[in-house]
Design a protein around this motif. Structure first.
Motif, mmCIF file in Angstrom:
data_model
loop_
_atom_site.group_PDB
_atom_site.id
_atom_site.type_symbol
_atom_site.label_atom_id
_atom_site.label_comp_id
_atom_site.label_asym_id
_atom_site.label_seq_id
_atom_site.Cartn_x
_atom_site.Cartn_y
_atom_site.Cartn_z
ATOM 1 N N GLY A 299 35.196 24.680 40.352
ATOM 2 C CA GLY A 299 35.442 24.654 41.733
ATOM 3 C C GLY A 299 35.239 25.796 42.488
ATOM 4 N N PHE A 300 35.121 26.901 41.821
ATOM 5 C CA PHE A 300 34.792 28.126 42.641
ATOM 6 C C PHE A 300 33.319 28.297 43.218
ATOM 7 C CE2 PHE A 300 38.671 28.776 40.093
ATOM 8 C CZ PHE A 300 39.716 29.175 41.067
ATOM 9 N N ILE A 301 33.158 28.713 44.344
ATOM 10 C CA ILE A 301 31.989 28.747 44.990
ATOM 11 C C ILE A 301 32.190 29.975 45.956
ATOM 12 C CG2 ILE A 301 30.129 27.854 46.375
ATOM 13 C CD1 ILE A 301 31.204 24.852 45.681
ATOM 14 N N ASP A 302 31.630 30.995 45.204
ATOM 15 C CA ASP A 302 31.416 32.623 45.949
ATOM 16 C C ASP A 302 32.714 32.690 46.782
ATOM 17 O OD1 ASP A 302 30.010 34.866 46.744
ATOM 18 O OD2 ASP A 302 29.337 33.977 48.656
ATOM 19 N N ASP A 303 34.003 32.724 45.996
ATOM 20 C CA ASP A 303 35.384 32.787 46.568
ATOM 21 C C ASP A 303 35.997 34.333 46.296
ATOM 22 O OD1 ASP A 303 35.903 30.236 47.912
ATOM 23 O OD2 ASP A 303 35.668 29.429 45.642
ATOM 24 N N LEU A 304 36.696 34.849 47.469
ATOM 25 C CA LEU A 304 37.589 36.030 46.995
ATOM 26 C C LEU A 304 38.614 35.480 46.472
ATOM 27 C CD1 LEU A 304 38.546 38.886 47.158
ATOM 28 C CD2 LEU A 304 39.052 38.169 49.391
ATOM 29 N N VAL A 305 39.111 35.681 45.204
ATOM 30 C CA VAL A 305 40.270 35.203 44.517
ATOM 31 C C VAL A 305 41.430 36.425 44.247
ATOM 32 C CG1 VAL A 305 41.129 34.049 42.513
ATOM 33 C CG2 VAL A 305 38.994 33.560 43.318
ATOM 34 N N VAL A 306 42.545 36.306 44.544
ATOM 35 C CA VAL A 306 43.582 37.206 44.441
ATOM 36 C C VAL A 306 44.639 36.520 43.608
ATOM 37 C CG1 VAL A 306 45.252 38.802 45.626
ATOM 38 C CG2 VAL A 306 43.065 38.438 46.516
ATOM 39 N N ILE A 307 45.152 37.028 42.318
ATOM 40 C CA ILE A 307 46.185 36.564 41.839
ATOM 41 C C ILE A 307 47.213 37.575 41.647
ATOM 42 C CG2 ILE A 307 46.867 35.679 39.442
ATOM 43 C CD1 ILE A 307 44.326 34.724 39.277
ATOM 44 N N GLN A 308 48.491 36.982 41.896
ATOM 45 C CA GLN A 308 49.760 37.963 41.994
ATOM 46 C C GLN A 308 50.624 37.371 40.877
ATOM 47 O OE1 GLN A 308 51.188 37.691 46.064
ATOM 48 N NE2 GLN A 308 49.962 39.342 46.736
ATOM 49 N N ILE A 309 51.204 38.327 40.163
ATOM 50 C CA ILE A 309 52.162 37.978 39.142
ATOM 51 C C ILE A 309 53.488 38.710 39.493
ATOM 52 C CG2 ILE A 309 52.863 38.063 36.644
ATOM 53 C CD1 ILE A 309 50.072 37.548 36.211
ATOM 54 N N ASN A 310 54.508 37.742 39.559
ATOM 55 C CA ASN A 310 55.799 38.381 39.975
ATOM 56 C C ASN A 310 55.585 39.329 41.410
ATOM 57 O OD1 ASN A 310 57.039 36.976 37.876
ATOM 58 N ND2 ASN A 310 56.774 38.443 36.492
ATOM 59 N N ASP A 311 54.908 38.802 42.196
ATOM 60 C CA ASP A 311 54.521 39.444 43.428
ATOM 61 C C ASP A 311 53.902 40.712 43.430
ATOM 62 O OD1 ASP A 311 55.971 37.375 45.062
ATOM 63 O OD2 ASP A 311 57.974 38.260 44.473
ATOM 64 N N GLN A 312 53.206 41.005 42.435
ATOM 65 C CA GLN A 312 52.297 42.146 42.189
ATOM 66 C C GLN A 312 50.970 41.820 41.908
ATOM 67 O OE1 GLN A 312 53.492 45.564 39.852
ATOM 68 N NE2 GLN A 312 55.283 45.610 41.193
ATOM 69 N N GLU A 313 49.918 42.274 42.827
ATOM 70 C CA GLU A 313 48.465 41.873 42.644
ATOM 71 C C GLU A 313 48.192 42.488 41.369
ATOM 72 O OE1 GLU A 313 46.000 42.452 46.220
ATOM 73 O OE2 GLU A 313 44.629 43.429 44.897
ATOM 74 N N VAL A 314 47.355 41.711 40.325
ATOM 75 C CA VAL A 314 46.878 41.975 39.216
ATOM 76 C C VAL A 314 45.322 41.811 38.989
ATOM 77 C CG1 VAL A 314 49.066 41.529 37.886
ATOM 78 C CG2 VAL A 314 47.404 39.744 38.020
ATOM 79 N N PHE A 315 44.902 41.051 40.051
ATOM 80 C CA PHE A 315 43.515 40.605 39.971
ATOM 81 C C PHE A 315 43.162 40.361 41.293
ATOM 82 C CE2 PHE A 315 40.086 37.385 39.871
ATOM 83 C CZ PHE A 315 39.207 37.704 38.988
ATOM 84 N N ARG A 316 41.934 40.975 41.752
ATOM 85 C CA ARG A 316 41.236 40.721 43.159
ATOM 86 C C ARG A 316 39.752 40.769 42.837
ATOM 87 N NH1 ARG A 316 41.793 41.410 48.854
ATOM 88 N NH2 ARG A 316 44.207 41.436 48.582
ATOM 89 N N LYS A 317 38.844 39.799 43.116
ATOM 90 C CA LYS A 317 37.625 39.688 43.122
ATOM 91 C C LYS A 317 36.830 39.005 43.783
ATOM 92 C CE LYS A 317 34.040 39.707 39.296
ATOM 93 N NZ LYS A 317 34.061 39.262 37.789
ATOM 94 N N PRO A 318 36.042 39.428 44.814
ATOM 95 C CA PRO A 318 34.920 38.745 45.362
ATOM 96 C C PRO A 318 33.877 37.815 44.776
ATOM 97 C CG PRO A 318 34.236 40.837 45.569
ATOM 98 C CD PRO A 318 35.390 40.999 44.477
ATOM 99 N N SER A 319 33.305 36.936 45.636
ATOM 100 C CA SER A 319 32.335 36.228 44.836
ATOM 101 C C SER A 319 32.272 35.523 43.444
ATOM 102 C CB SER A 319 30.845 37.206 44.861
ATOM 103 O OG SER A 319 30.731 37.635 46.152
ATOM 104 N N VAL A 320 33.459 35.135 43.327
ATOM 105 C CA VAL A 320 33.770 34.294 42.254
ATOM 106 C C VAL A 320 33.044 33.037 42.289
ATOM 107 C CG1 VAL A 320 35.674 33.043 40.532
ATOM 108 C CG2 VAL A 320 36.035 35.327 41.750
ATOM 109 N N LYS A 321 32.460 32.695 41.075
ATOM 110 C CA LYS A 321 31.683 31.649 41.255
ATOM 111 C C LYS A 321 31.740 30.757 39.851
ATOM 112 C CE LYS A 321 28.085 33.385 44.006
ATOM 113 N NZ LYS A 321 26.486 33.875 43.981
ATOM 114 N N THR A 322 32.065 29.422 39.517
ATOM 115 C CA THR A 322 32.266 28.722 38.491
ATOM 116 C C THR A 322 30.630 28.533 38.043
ATOM 117 O OG1 THR A 322 33.876 27.544 39.215
ATOM 118 C CG2 THR A 322 32.682 26.599 37.487
#
Length: 106
Positions: A17-40
């Motif tokens: 379902g990802f279509i050119d999305d900026l995705v940010v993932i936080q684990i225990n309130d700390q950012e561990v992943f940030r990537k623009p243009s995520v596409k499946t």
């Protein structure tokens, strides 16, 4: 290493379902992943993946798609190795799959 400081591995896969999305993932309130243009890649149902070491026990994972004003969080019991699949549903919601086995991709 004592039991209180035992580490585990969390493997996160951004799946459908990802279509050119900026995705940010936080684990225990700390950012561990940030990537623009995520596409499946529809042929294999995978957009991106990463692994992160976490302390064993309850882990809060928050997925944010700022441009779509979406966010969801889940609390997982993590021991040893846990696989977390994250997808966007056709209805525009974030969904999770948790497994102790690797997800299969073609």
């Amino acid at each position: 290493m004592d039991q209180e400081n035992a580490m585990a591995l969390l493997s996160v896969a951004l799946q459908d379902g990802f279509i050119d999305d900026l995705v940010v993932i936080q684990i225990n309130d700390q950012e561990v992943f940030r990537k623009p243009s995520v596409k499946t890649r529809f042929q294999i149902g995978l957009a991106d993946s990463f692994e992160v070491n976490v302390q064993e026990g309850s882990v809060k994972v928050e997925v944010l798609l700022p441009a779509k004003q979406l966010s969801e969080s889940i609390v997982l019991p993590v021991t040893n190795l846990v696989y977390l699949g994250v997808s966007l549903t056709p209805e525009g919601k974030i969904s999770y799959r948790v497994s102790h086995e690797p997800f299969g991709y073609l």
